[in-house]
Each structure stands twice: as C-alpha cells, then as structure tokens.
Design an enzyme around this catalytic site. Structure first.
Site, PDB file in Angstrom:
ATOM      1  CB  SER A  26      -6.871  97.672  76.435  1.00 54.01           C
ATOM      2  OG  SER A  26      -7.232  97.114  75.307  1.00 54.01           O
ATOM      3  N   PRO A  27      -7.210  94.433  77.165  1.00 54.40           N
ATOM      4  CG  PRO A  27      -8.776  92.986  76.362  1.00 54.40           C
ATOM      5  CD  PRO A  27      -8.601  94.319  76.373  1.00 54.40           C
ATOM      6  CB  CYS A  29      -1.127  88.638  74.411  1.00 54.90           C
ATOM      7  SG  CYS A  29      -2.640  88.058  73.702  1.00 54.90           S
ATOM      8  CD  GLN A 103     -10.097  90.182  74.318  1.00 55.32           C
ATOM      9  OE1 GLN A 103      -8.956  89.822  74.281  1.00 55.32           O
ATOM     10  NE2 GLN A 103     -10.359  91.390  73.867  1.00 55.32           N
ATOM     11  CE1 TYR A 190      -5.651  86.506  66.913  1.00 64.18           C
ATOM     12  CE2 TYR A 190      -6.637  88.136  68.337  1.00 64.18           C
ATOM     13  CZ  TYR A 190      -5.453  87.587  67.960  1.00 64.18           C
ATOM     14  OH  TYR A 190      -4.328  88.270  68.349  1.00 64.18           O
ATOM     15  NE  ARG A 238     -10.452  95.120  71.881  1.00 63.15           N
ATOM     16  CZ  ARG A 238      -9.287  95.495  72.236  1.00 63.15           C
ATOM     17  NH1 ARG A 238      -8.077  94.987  72.184  1.00 63.15           N
ATOM     18  NH2 ARG A 238      -9.239  96.419  72.989  1.00 63.15           N
ATOM     19  N   GLY A 334      -3.868 100.644  76.926  1.00 65.62           N
ATOM     20  CA  GLY A 334      -3.017  99.389  77.043  1.00 65.62           C
ATOM     21  C   GLY A 334      -1.647  99.575  77.284  1.00 65.62           C
ATOM     22  NE  ARG A 335       1.879  98.729  71.717  1.00 64.45           N
ATOM     23  CZ  ARG A 335       0.864  98.166  71.143  1.00 64.45           C
ATOM     24  NH1 ARG A 335      -0.490  98.537  71.295  1.00 64.45           N
ATOM     25  NH2 ARG A 335       1.018  97.043  70.531  1.00 64.45           N
TER      26      ARG A 335
END
Length: 392
Positions: A26-27, A29, A103, A190, A238, A334-335
């Site tokens: 997953s994206p 940042c 992304q 966003y 997404r 992700g994490r």
C-alpha cells in the site's frame, strides 16, 4: 484444471498486466523526496518490497501539483525532471519480477503538514508561502479541514480544469517512467474526496449539491486519465468508502461511484476509509483486524468491480480467508510490510506454497535453503538438551 496453490499466490490478470500474486504494498508517505524527486531512500524503501515478493508495489502519494503536496518532501510528477529518478526505481522493481504503480494525488485543503515524526500538524500559511515552491490549499468550498487548518481557496471553473490537466500530465509522465499501474487517490479527505463529501462541498454550481454533481470531478479525472493511460495498463482508484463524518459520504455513495468509475475504465477500487476532517495522522473509523474488509466486500459485490482490501490484515491465513470468502481480489499491506518486508515470502511458506525458498530472490534463497537443514538440527538438539535437563 484449477490452480491448487493458495489464492494469495495465484496470478491475477488485469488488462495486459499479470500480477504474480495478490499481495500489494500500500502507498505509505515517506517524506523523503528532494523537491519532488525520488532519492536513494525510495530505491531502498520500494526495492525491498520487490525482494520481499510482493506482486504489486504502489508508491506513496505522488503530487500532481506542488500546491497539492501533503508534506514538504513528498514525491511528485508535476515536472519532467521527476521522471528519471522514478524510472530507476521502476526498473529495479521490474528486474525482481514485481509490478509497480504510482498513486497520483492532490491533497487539496489538507495540503501542507508536518511528517508524523514531527507531529503531523498543519503548516501555517506563512511557512507554505515561503517555500521554494509555494503552496496553496485548494478545495470545493472555503471550509477548513479541521482545527489548525486554514480555509482553502474555493476552486473556480479554471482552477478545476487545471486540476484535471495536472492529473493527465502526471499520468503521461508515469507512463514514461514505466509504471504498470496508476492509482488515483480519491480518499482521505484530499481534493477529490472533499468534492465528493456534502460536508466539505457547499458549492451552488454544477459541481455541488446533488451526489451526481459532487461526483463530476472524480469521474472527469478518471475518464481523462484513462484516455491518457495506455489501454493495456490497469487503472486503480482509492476511495474512502465512508468519509468518517455524520451524514457525509457513505458506503452506498461509494457503491454508486464505483459503478460509474468502472464505466470510465477503472479496473480496481482500493477500499480505504475516513480522513475528511481529521489531520493526516488520524482516522476517525474504529480500527481492528480487517476493519475495512467489509467495505471491499460490499463494493465488490454491488458494483461488480475488482477490489483491494487494506487495513490491519496481518497474517497469511487472514489474507487467504479474505480472498476465499470473495471479499476482495487483492490484499494490500502497509505497516505490516514495514514490520516485515519479506511478508509475502513468509506467507507463502505459512500457506505451503513455498517450502524450499524457491520464491525468494536467488541470491537469498540459495543461502536460506543451505541454512535450513542445519538450523533444524540445531533446534532439535537444543530441544532434546532442554528436555534432558528438565528430567528429574
């Protein structure tokens, strides 16, 4: 004859792209770019997931406009000089047998925040204006994202057209960099998500009011990006399936939007949630194991589109069950992938799909296979010795 391997490790064909397995990174940042350009950090950060065996790796949120960055050191594709550093990462990932996507995003009224490790708070307008590439918060209406955030400038018709063009131009650059997938970020409060939500979009024109009007920007970007993106390459989107606000964007709304996005040529809906009015470090949706999987299941079933499940999916058995139960087509980590970049290889072993390290990069697997018999013997001897010492 059906493939006897676990679903998690069966290939998935999306247009002309065949993913080796259903594991997606997953994206996330990183705030490690140099004026929007990828750095050695990105090569290592994304490259290690390719070594780890993921079928598809997605870059962090990559700004289509410098005004739409989340943080000061975000990746970008708003100018041509940003293509080559990303292409180097893409080429490395491809050499390891993984696919890679970018992304594309515009942070809108949530542009300009500190990295999480610096507190994640919104940047002040003065600091944003003094930046080498000045920022400006933009939105559908002059409504701040929350406490501590300045009100955005409401986009006029020319501003909206400019946003669409930025997404299209970044898509063309993504193709030049060799990416396999573009994912449009329409979630987490966003820019596009703020147009979708009635709690952020108070416009009185054709882009506000009804759900259909509020969906216009999302659908226009998707259509224009699809036209600019090669026909054989998949397009992901997404969504925040629910935006986390009372009487805000709902799961029912997301099903309807997903149907329309499918008509625009979107291939996969990446099902996230929340973020409309919270700072970037928080989500207003209660978190638990697989907490967003029901969103993926509903959208997959009712919109008849492939989905990607994300959110507290932590082990191979859980991921396999999500696929087996028809709740998603792809599993995003992700994490958990940060904690264990080799999660796909470990999951394959746990599910019996790789008993001998064949899926590992050959430069790693040959050594691990050589180590395995000796390690097994050493553990057996240690256990026997422990048992002997414990015998009365």
């Amino acid at each position: 004859m059906s493939d006897p391997s676990p679903l998690l490790f069966q290939p998935l064909k999306l247009r002309s792209l065949t993913l080796a397995n259903r594991v997606v990174i997953s994206p996330m940042c990183q705030h490690a770019a140099d004026r929007g350009h990828a750095t050695p950090w990105h090569m290592v950060h994304l490259g290690k997931f390719a070594l780890g065996g993921a079928g598809l790796i997605l870059t962090e949120s990559t700004a289509v406009d410098p005004r739409g960055r989340i943080g000061t050191a975000d990746l970008g594709l708003w100018k041509d000089s940003q293509i080559a550093p990303l292409k180097a990462v893409v080429d490395f990932v491809h050499a390891q047998g993984s696919a890679i996507g970018v992304q594309l995003a515009h942070a809108g009224r949530k542009a300009g925040s500190e990295p999480l490790w610096e507190g994640g708070a919104a940047l002040g307008d003065e600091r944003m204006a003094a930046d080498e590439e000045p920022w400006e918060r933009l939105g559908p209406s002059a409504l701040a994202a929350g406490p501590g955030w300045s009100a955005p400038r409401a986009l006029d018709a020319n501003g909206v057209a400019s946003v669409v063009k930025h997404f299209v131009d970044a898509t063309v650059r993504a193709d030049k960099a060799g990416f396999d997938v573009v994912e449009l970020h329409f979630g987490h409060g966003y820019l596009v998500a703020s147009f979708l939500s009635p709690n952020a979009n108070h416009r009185g024109d054709a882009l506000g009011g009804s759900r259909e009007n509020r969906m216009w920007l999302a659908l226009e970007i998707a259509q224009r990006v699809r036209a600019a993106w090669p026909a054989g390459k998949p397009l992901f989107c997404r969504l925040s399936a629910v935006d986390g606000t009372l009487d805000g964007w709902s799961l029912d709304d997301s099903v309807i939007l997903a149907r329309e996005l499918k008509r625009c040529g979107v291939d996969v809906i990446d099902c996230s949630s929340g973020g409309l009015t919270e700072e970037t470090r928080a989500l207003p949706v209660p978190r638990g194991l697989g907490f967003q999987v029901p969103f993926s299941e509903r959208i997959r079933r009712d919109a008849q589109i492939a989905t990607q499940a994300v959110g507290m999916i932590v082990d191979a058995q859980q991921a396999e069950a999500v696929l087996a139960n028809g709740q998603a087509d792809l599993i995003a980590l992700g994490r958990e992938a940060l904690f264990d970049p080799y999660w796909p290889h470990h999951a394959a072993a746990a599910l019996g799909a790789d008993p001998g390290y064949e899926r590992w990069p050959v430069r790693h697997g040959v050594w691990l296979a050589k180590r395995a018999p000796g390690l097994a013997r050493a553990r057996a001897e240690a256990a026997a010795h422990s048992n002997e010492e414990g015998t009365p």
